[in-house]
Design an enzyme around this catalytic site. Structure first.
Site, PDB file in Angstrom:
ATOM      1  N   ASP A 210       0.878  -1.181   0.000  1.00 45.77           N
ATOM      2  CA  ASP A 210       0.000   0.000   0.000  1.00 45.77           C
ATOM      3  C   ASP A 210       0.911   1.226   0.000  1.00 45.77           C
ATOM      4  OD1 ASP A 210      -2.372   1.617   0.379  1.00 45.77           O
ATOM      5  OD2 ASP A 210      -1.833   1.819   2.483  1.00 45.77           O
ATOM      6  N   SER A 211       0.280   2.393  -0.154  1.00 46.27           N
ATOM      7  CA  SER A 211       1.059   3.635  -0.092  1.00 46.27           C
ATOM      8  C   SER A 211       1.565   3.906   1.326  1.00 46.27           C
ATOM      9  CB  SER A 211       0.178   4.804  -0.536  1.00 46.27           C
ATOM     10  OG  SER A 211      -0.971   4.869   0.286  1.00 46.27           O
TER      11      SER A 211
ATOM     12  N   CYS B 166      -4.256  -1.493  -1.973  1.00 49.24           N
ATOM     13  CA  CYS B 166      -4.476  -0.064  -2.153  1.00 49.24           C
ATOM     14  C   CYS B 166      -5.410   0.088  -3.347  1.00 49.24           C
ATOM     15  CB  CYS B 166      -3.135   0.613  -2.437  1.00 49.24           C
ATOM     16  SG  CYS B 166      -3.273   2.339  -2.928  1.00 49.24           S
TER      17      CYS B 166
ATOM     18  N   GLU C 159      -2.531   9.084   8.169  1.00 49.75           N
ATOM     19  CA  GLU C 159      -1.075   8.839   8.254  1.00 49.75           C
ATOM     20  C   GLU C 159      -0.440   9.678   9.367  1.00 49.75           C
ATOM     21  OE1 GLU C 159       1.169   6.748   6.521  1.00 49.75           O
ATOM     22  OE2 GLU C 159      -0.486   5.713   5.530  1.00 49.75           O
TER      23      GLU C 159
ATOM     24  N   CYS D 109     -10.945   2.876  -0.017  1.00 48.77           N
ATOM     25  CA  CYS D 109      -9.532   3.158   0.235  1.00 48.77           C
ATOM     26  C   CYS D 109      -9.192   2.325   1.459  1.00 48.77           C
ATOM     27  CB  CYS D 109      -9.335   4.644   0.520  1.00 48.77           C
ATOM     28  SG  CYS D 109      -7.683   5.036   1.143  1.00 48.77           S
TER      29      CYS D 109
ATOM     30  N   HIS E 237      -7.234   2.691   3.763  1.00 45.06           N
ATOM     31  CA  HIS E 237      -7.048   3.442   5.008  1.00 45.06           C
ATOM     32  C   HIS E 237      -8.371   3.650   5.763  1.00 45.06           C
ATOM     33  CE1 HIS E 237      -3.150   4.587   3.293  1.00 45.06           C
ATOM     34  NE2 HIS E 237      -2.825   5.182   4.425  1.00 45.06           N
TER      35      HIS E 237
HETATM   36  N1  DGL Z   1      -4.816   3.018   0.856  1.00 50.18           N
HETATM   37  C1  DGL Z   1      -4.774   3.711  -0.402  1.00 50.18           C
HETATM   38  C2  DGL Z   1      -6.023   3.370  -1.213  1.00 50.18           C
HETATM   39  O1  DGL Z   1      -6.638   2.351  -0.928  1.00 50.18           O
HETATM   40  C3  DGL Z   1      -4.545   5.141  -0.115  1.00 50.18           C
HETATM   41  C4  DGL Z   1      -4.178   5.923  -1.292  1.00 50.18           C
HETATM   42  C5  DGL Z   1      -3.370   7.134  -0.983  1.00 50.18           C
HETATM   43  O2  DGL Z   1      -2.210   6.965  -0.598  1.00 50.18           O
HETATM   44  O3  DGL Z   1      -3.895   8.237  -1.198  1.00 50.18           O
HETATM   45  O4  DGL Z   1      -6.400   4.018  -2.152  1.00 50.18           O
END
Ligand code: DGL
Length: 269
Positions: A11-12, A74, A153, A185, A187
């Site tokens: 993931d990011s 992600c 974050e 997302c 997150h």
């Molecule tokens: N968890 C990522 C997603 O599902 C986050 C994306 C981001 O870093 O903006 O899209």
């Protein structure tokens, strides 16, 4: 036969830990390598071509660690790179959009579904396509929520600052009368409590993590890739790699996983 190779999950940032956690619950004997691209988070405000480039770089890195399957945990990277990656690499690659869409289509009763996602995911139209592939008669209302990932974050998962932002994003979805909202997302499950509070109990929140974990299990089982230890207590191990400060990642990740991440390793591409 037992396949001890790890599953790669990326993931990011820390959001994909919500998917890792479901995989561990359902497949406790699997080893997992998690990659959080914390140096380049957020992905959601970037050009999809750039996100695709990052995703390919990370998938190559994980393949270098001999993973047997990659989970793009992600949504933004799934929208940007899943199909291209499946065409480019031999290892099976699973994304998070189709599983979330399927869960929502199964759960909605009034066939009005909301999608809360990053700007990149909304702009890609990936959820609309995935939902309509399953039920062409569903009405979809998509809402980009660019402020959520930077807040999460930073460790902000509730409280007045988050609540104010969330009310702004959720008001249009409430007005549309949706009865299911896809947390598009990875997150967002970390802020499901305030989202739930604002939307009310009649709106179901759909996260793709559980469905994605089931899909991973099915693929590993069908291919004969499951790890089968000799002793039941020989559970799989999880290790963590990130592209920015490993201590910060370990601290935030431990909080969200509700378990101690002892150390994260810095990535070297
Ligand atoms: N968890 C990522 C997603 O599902 C986050 C994306 C981001 O870093 O903006 O899209």
């Amino acid at each position: 036969m037992s396949d001890p190779r790890p599953i790669g999950v990326f993931d990011s940032g820390v959001g994909g830990l919500t998917v890792l956690s479901e995989i561990r619950d359902r497949l406790p004997y699997e080893h997992i390598v998690y990659f959080g691209d914390t140096a380049r988070v957020p992905y959601g405000v970037r050009d999809l071509a750039e996100v695709r480039w990052f995703a390919f770089e990370i998938i190559r890195y994980l393949i270098g660690l001999d993973v047997k399957l990659v989970v793009i945990a992600c949504n933004t990277a799934t929208a940007a790179a899943l199909k291209a990656a499946q065409r480019s690499f031999d290892v099976p690659i699973v994304g998070v959009i189709e599983p979330g869409a399927r869960a929502a289509v199964e759960e909605t009763r009034n066939r009005h579904i909301g999608v809360l996602a990053t700007e990149g995911t909304v702009a890609s139209g990936a959820y609309r396509r995935a939902v309509h592939n399953l039920d062409a008669g569903v009405d979809i209302y998509e809402q980009a929520a660019p402020s959520f990932v930077p807040l999460i974050e930073r460790g902000v998962v509730d409280g007045p600052e988050l609540e104010k932002v969330a009310r702004g994003y959720l008001a249009p979805l409430k007005e549309e009368g949706v009865d299911a909202v896809i947390l598009g997302c990875t997150h967002y499950p970390l802020i499901s409590a305030p989202i739930n509070r604002i939307l009310g109990p009649e709106v179901r929140l759909i996260s793709s993590a559980g469905q994605t974990a089931l899909e991973v299990g099915r693929i590993l089982s069908r291919r004969g890739y499951l790890r089968r230890p000799k002793h039941a207590e020989d559970e799989g191990l999880s290790s963590y790699i990130c592209s920015a400060d490993p201590e910060e990642f370990a601290a935030l990740g431990s909080r969200f996983l509700e378990e101690e991440i002892e150390a994260a390793t810095p990535a070297v591409f």
